[in-house]
Design a protein around this motif. Structure first.
Motif, PDB file in Angstrom:
ATOM      1  N   LYS A 122       0.844  -1.186   0.000  1.00  0.00           N
ATOM      2  CA  LYS A 122       0.000   0.000   0.000  1.00  0.00           C
ATOM      3  C   LYS A 122       0.882   1.241   0.000  1.00  0.00           C
ATOM      4  CE  LYS A 122      -3.649  -2.401   2.538  1.00  0.00           C
ATOM      5  NZ  LYS A 122      -4.491  -2.418   3.759  1.00  0.00           N
ATOM      6  N   MET A 123       0.263   2.397  -0.111  1.00  0.00           N
ATOM      7  CA  MET A 123       1.035   3.633  -0.157  1.00  0.00           C
ATOM      8  C   MET A 123       1.829   3.839   1.128  1.00  0.00           C
ATOM      9  SD  MET A 123       2.039   6.092  -1.942  1.00  0.00           S
ATOM     10  CE  MET A 123       0.937   5.804  -3.347  1.00  0.00           C
ATOM     11  N   MET A 124       1.259   3.444   2.264  1.00  0.00           N
ATOM     12  CA  MET A 124       1.970   3.587   3.530  1.00  0.00           C
ATOM     13  C   MET A 124       3.218   2.708   3.571  1.00  0.00           C
ATOM     14  SD  MET A 124      -0.642   1.460   6.020  1.00  0.00           S
ATOM     15  CE  MET A 124       0.525   1.411   7.358  1.00  0.00           C
ATOM     16  N   HIS A 125       3.125   1.513   2.957  1.00  0.00           N
ATOM     17  CA  HIS A 125       4.287   0.627   2.900  1.00  0.00           C
ATOM     18  C   HIS A 125       5.382   1.216   2.007  1.00  0.00           C
ATOM     19  CE1 HIS A 125       1.072  -2.642   3.687  1.00  0.00           C
ATOM     20  NE2 HIS A 125       1.606  -2.255   4.838  1.00  0.00           N
ATOM     21  N   LYS A 126       4.978   1.782   0.882  1.00  0.00           N
ATOM     22  CA  LYS A 126       5.954   2.361  -0.040  1.00  0.00           C
ATOM     23  C   LYS A 126       6.677   3.558   0.593  1.00  0.00           C
ATOM     24  CE  LYS A 126       3.364   0.903  -4.129  1.00  0.00           C
ATOM     25  NZ  LYS A 126       2.660   1.346  -5.361  1.00  0.00           N
ATOM     26  N   LYS A 127       5.917   4.381   1.315  1.00  0.00           N
ATOM     27  CA  LYS A 127       6.546   5.522   1.972  1.00  0.00           C
ATOM     28  C   LYS A 127       7.522   5.070   3.053  1.00  0.00           C
ATOM     29  CE  LYS A 127       2.808   8.850   1.175  1.00  0.00           C
ATOM     30  NZ  LYS A 127       1.780   9.722   1.823  1.00  0.00           N
ATOM     31  N   ALA A 128       7.141   4.015   3.791  1.00  0.00           N
ATOM     32  CA  ALA A 128       8.025   3.514   4.847  1.00  0.00           C
ATOM     33  C   ALA A 128       9.303   2.930   4.260  1.00  0.00           C
ATOM     34  CB  ALA A 128       7.288   2.460   5.676  1.00  0.00           C
ATOM     35  N   ARG A 129       9.185   2.229   3.140  1.00  0.00           N
ATOM     36  CA  ARG A 129      10.380   1.664   2.495  1.00  0.00           C
ATOM     37  C   ARG A 129      11.290   2.778   1.970  1.00  0.00           C
ATOM     38  NH1 ARG A 129       9.407  -3.950   0.223  1.00  0.00           N
ATOM     39  NH2 ARG A 129      10.681  -3.313  -1.533  1.00  0.00           N
ATOM     40  N   LYS A 130      10.688   3.809   1.424  1.00  0.00           N
ATOM     41  CA  LYS A 130      11.480   4.936   0.928  1.00  0.00           C
ATOM     42  C   LYS A 130      12.197   5.638   2.073  1.00  0.00           C
ATOM     43  CE  LYS A 130      11.154   9.227  -1.711  1.00  0.00           C
ATOM     44  NZ  LYS A 130      10.251  10.187  -2.387  1.00  0.00           N
ATOM     45  N   GLN A 131      11.488   5.819   3.188  1.00  0.00           N
ATOM     46  CA  GLN A 131      12.096   6.463   4.352  1.00  0.00           C
ATOM     47  C   GLN A 131      13.233   5.615   4.907  1.00  0.00           C
ATOM     48  OE1 GLN A 131      11.197   9.563   5.473  1.00  0.00           O
ATOM     49  NE2 GLN A 131      13.032   9.390   6.744  1.00  0.00           N
ATOM     50  N   PHE A 132      13.048   4.291   4.896  1.00  0.00           N
ATOM     51  CA  PHE A 132      14.098   3.374   5.355  1.00  0.00           C
ATOM     52  C   PHE A 132      15.348   3.524   4.491  1.00  0.00           C
ATOM     53  CE2 PHE A 132      16.240  -0.731   4.923  1.00  0.00           C
ATOM     54  CZ  PHE A 132      16.495  -1.059   6.245  1.00  0.00           C
ATOM     55  N   ALA A 133      15.160   3.592   3.166  1.00  0.00           N
ATOM     56  CA  ALA A 133      16.297   3.740   2.257  1.00  0.00           C
ATOM     57  C   ALA A 133      17.015   5.071   2.456  1.00  0.00           C
ATOM     58  CB  ALA A 133      15.829   3.596   0.803  1.00  0.00           C
ATOM     59  N   GLU A 134      16.234   6.130   2.658  1.00  0.00           N
ATOM     60  CA  GLU A 134      16.852   7.445   2.856  1.00  0.00           C
ATOM     61  C   GLU A 134      17.633   7.512   4.172  1.00  0.00           C
ATOM     62  OE1 GLU A 134      13.581  10.108   2.593  1.00  0.00           O
ATOM     63  OE2 GLU A 134      13.529  10.101   0.388  1.00  0.00           O
ATOM     64  N   ASP A 135      17.111   6.848   5.208  1.00  0.00           N
ATOM     65  CA  ASP A 135      17.800   6.865   6.497  1.00  0.00           C
ATOM     66  C   ASP A 135      19.085   6.037   6.485  1.00  0.00           C
ATOM     67  OD1 ASP A 135      15.760   8.425   7.426  1.00  0.00           O
ATOM     68  OD2 ASP A 135      14.676   6.784   8.406  1.00  0.00           O
ATOM     69  N   LYS A 136      19.079   4.967   5.685  1.00  0.00           N
ATOM     70  CA  LYS A 136      20.213   4.044   5.714  1.00  0.00           C
ATOM     71  C   LYS A 136      21.248   4.305   4.616  1.00  0.00           C
ATOM     72  CE  LYS A 136      18.658   1.611   9.165  1.00  0.00           C
ATOM     73  NZ  LYS A 136      17.527   2.469   9.518  1.00  0.00           N
ATOM     74  N   GLN A 137      20.960   5.188   3.676  1.00  0.00           N
ATOM     75  CA  GLN A 137      21.885   5.367   2.562  1.00  0.00           C
ATOM     76  C   GLN A 137      23.194   6.044   2.989  1.00  0.00           C
ATOM     77  OE1 GLN A 137      20.277   7.912  -0.462  1.00  0.00           O
ATOM     78  NE2 GLN A 137      19.810   9.591   0.941  1.00  0.00           N
ATOM     79  N   THR A 138      23.190   6.729   4.123  1.00  0.00           N
ATOM     80  CA  THR A 138      24.409   7.398   4.594  1.00  0.00           C
ATOM     81  C   THR A 138      25.237   6.513   5.521  1.00  0.00           C
ATOM     82  OG1 THR A 138      23.142   8.376   6.415  1.00  0.00           O
ATOM     83  CG2 THR A 138      23.353   9.673   4.386  1.00  0.00           C
ATOM     84  N   LYS A 139      24.737   5.319   5.849  1.00  0.00           N
ATOM     85  CA  LYS A 139      25.472   4.426   6.746  1.00  0.00           C
ATOM     86  C   LYS A 139      26.674   3.828   6.014  1.00  0.00           C
ATOM     87  CE  LYS A 139      22.368   4.826  10.038  1.00  0.00           C
ATOM     88  NZ  LYS A 139      22.649   5.515  11.316  1.00  0.00           N
ATOM     89  N   ASN A 140      27.798   3.753   6.715  1.00  0.00           N
ATOM     90  CA  ASN A 140      29.003   3.185   6.109  1.00  0.00           C
ATOM     91  C   ASN A 140      29.065   1.682   6.377  1.00  0.00           C
ATOM     92  OD1 ASN A 140      29.702   3.003   8.819  1.00  0.00           O
ATOM     93  ND2 ASN A 140      31.046   4.785   8.750  1.00  0.00           N
ATOM     94  N   MET A 141      30.115   1.028   5.857  1.00  0.00           N
ATOM     95  CA  MET A 141      30.251  -0.419   5.986  1.00  0.00           C
ATOM     96  C   MET A 141      30.452  -0.843   7.433  1.00  0.00           C
ATOM     97  SD  MET A 141      29.652  -1.949   3.247  1.00  0.00           S
ATOM     98  CE  MET A 141      30.148  -3.539   3.890  1.00  0.00           C
ATOM     99  N   ASP A 142      31.021   0.027   8.250  1.00  0.00           N
ATOM    100  CA  ASP A 142      31.218  -0.324   9.652  1.00  0.00           C
ATOM    101  C   ASP A 142      29.876  -0.544  10.354  1.00  0.00           C
ATOM    102  OD1 ASP A 142      33.086  -0.560  11.985  1.00  0.00           O
ATOM    103  OD2 ASP A 142      31.840   1.117  12.695  1.00  0.00           O
ATOM    104  N   TYR A 143      28.873   0.246   9.970  1.00  0.00           N
ATOM    105  CA  TYR A 143      27.532   0.068  10.547  1.00  0.00           C
ATOM    106  C   TYR A 143      26.937  -1.274  10.128  1.00  0.00           C
ATOM    107  CZ  TYR A 143      22.493   0.619  11.119  1.00  0.00           C
ATOM    108  OH  TYR A 143      21.161   0.413  11.436  1.00  0.00           O
ATOM    109  N   TRP A 144      26.999  -1.576   8.829  1.00  0.00           N
ATOM    110  CA  TRP A 144      26.389  -2.820   8.320  1.00  0.00           C
ATOM    111  C   TRP A 144      27.127  -4.051   8.823  1.00  0.00           C
ATOM    112  CZ3 TRP A 144      21.760  -1.986   6.830  1.00  0.00           C
ATOM    113  CH2 TRP A 144      21.413  -0.800   6.176  1.00  0.00           C
TER     114      TRP A 144
END
Length: 331
Positions: free
Chosen positions: A148-170
């Motif tokens: 649903k639209m709420m799921h898509k927004k949550a996935r997008k927010q997850f990607a935006e929050d995690k895109q700045t994480k470096n390899m040490d975090y993962w």
């Protein structure tokens, strides 16, 4: 009476395939080089029979080739237009709009609607050919989680929050999930170079032949211990797994360790939440309906392929093979 019996006998032979028509075979079309050679020999004064004997062709072929050259000045065949298209350009655009408007509409339904608008009878085969020409082919739809639209927004927010994480975090993330491993048959799609032989058949049994449910975790450092799930897992059983398998694996990742699990009700229950708070475990925020974001899915695929190669025949062998593959370190 006799002639009628003969007619019925001939029809019966035709229908049963015992009557063969002696039809003249289609001759192979001559190449352009050979046609030009025929014309050149004729210009040199050779007759039809002599040219036919020299080139080992029939006289009628010589006559047709030379007459065509005398009439048109060329040895090339006239363009063959074939039967004109039954559908006009407007009708083809209408078919395209119908198929793109509802991609689940069948060819027979489109044919009925086109016939109702234009009044011209159209077969389903004609509809399929028209759609093939514009690049639309019938195939099974891909099965994906309902987002649903709420799921898509949550996935997008997850990607935006995690895109700045470096390899040490993962490297400090512990991924977890449950999966079912079937005893007989594969969950995924299998393809074979088909031939009607037993080795090209994927056998099945009633009720699937049995299966086992397992819980596992994995990080960049190593895999955790697999836990078999007996019966239906509830929150209390999940808490036992967290204490026995998850927490020891998480401690090995250090203080910056982050635990990941999805939003299954037993994962978010009060009992589980209280235990995680007591153990001081940092949990990653996870968007709902996102199984494809978890890298452990690739590990499950490797495990299931290895189990399938062992060709087990009962649940006890299935459990032994799963434990053996887990302890071997090949995953």
């Amino acid at each position: 009476m006799g002639s009628r019996c003969v007619k019925f006998g001939v029809i019966a032979l035709i229908l049963t395939g015992h009557w063969k028509f002696n039809m003249a075979p289609h001759s192979k079309e001559l190449s352009e080089d050979l046609k030009k050679r025929i014309v050149a020999l004729h210009k040199d004064g050779l007759g039809y029979k002599k040219i036919a004997k020299t080139l080992k062709l029939s006289c009628s072929t010589m006559v047709k080739t030379i007459q065509r050259f005398n009439r048109t000045g060329s040895t090339q065949n006239r363009p063959r237009h074939g039967r004109p298209k039954k559908l006009s350009a407007r009708a083809q655009r209408h078919i395209q709009r119908l198929s793109l408007g509802n991609r689940r509409t069948g060819a027979a339904s489109i044919a009925a609607e086109v016939e109702g608008v234009g009044g011209q009878p159209v077969s389903a085969l004609t509809i399929r050919r028209t759609l093939h020409q514009i690049g639309l082919h019938g195939c099974r739809p891909r099965r994906k989680p309902l987002l649903k639209m709420m799921h898509k927004k949550a996935r997008k927010q997850f990607a935006e929050d995690k895109q700045t994480k470096n390899m040490d975090y993962w490297n400090h993330v512990l991924w977890s999930d449950e999966t079912k491993i079937n005893l007989f048959g594969s969950v995924g799609v299998k393809r074979v170079w088909r031939e009607y032989k037993d080795k090209c058949v994927l056998p099945t049994v009633k009720h699937g032949g049995g299966s086992v449910m397992v819980w596992g975790c994995v990080s960049a450092a190593s895999t955790g211990e697999l836990q078999f799930i007996e019966g239906t897992m509830n929150a209390n059983m999940y808490c036992d797994i967290l204490k026995q398998s998850m927490f020891p694996s998480l401690r090995r990742l250090g203080r910056r360790a982050v635990f990941q699990h999805d939003n299954d009700p037993k994962h978010t229950s009060k009992t589980t939440t209280a235990l995680i708070k007591k153990l001081r475990v940092k949990v990653m925020d996870w968007p709902s309906m996102s199984p494809d974001l978890n890298p452990i899915e690739h590990l499950w695929g490797i495990l299931k392929r290895k189990v399938e190669e062992c060709k087990v025949s009962n649940i006890h062998q299935l459990r032994d093979v799963v434990m053996e593959e887990d302890s071997s370190g090949n995953l």
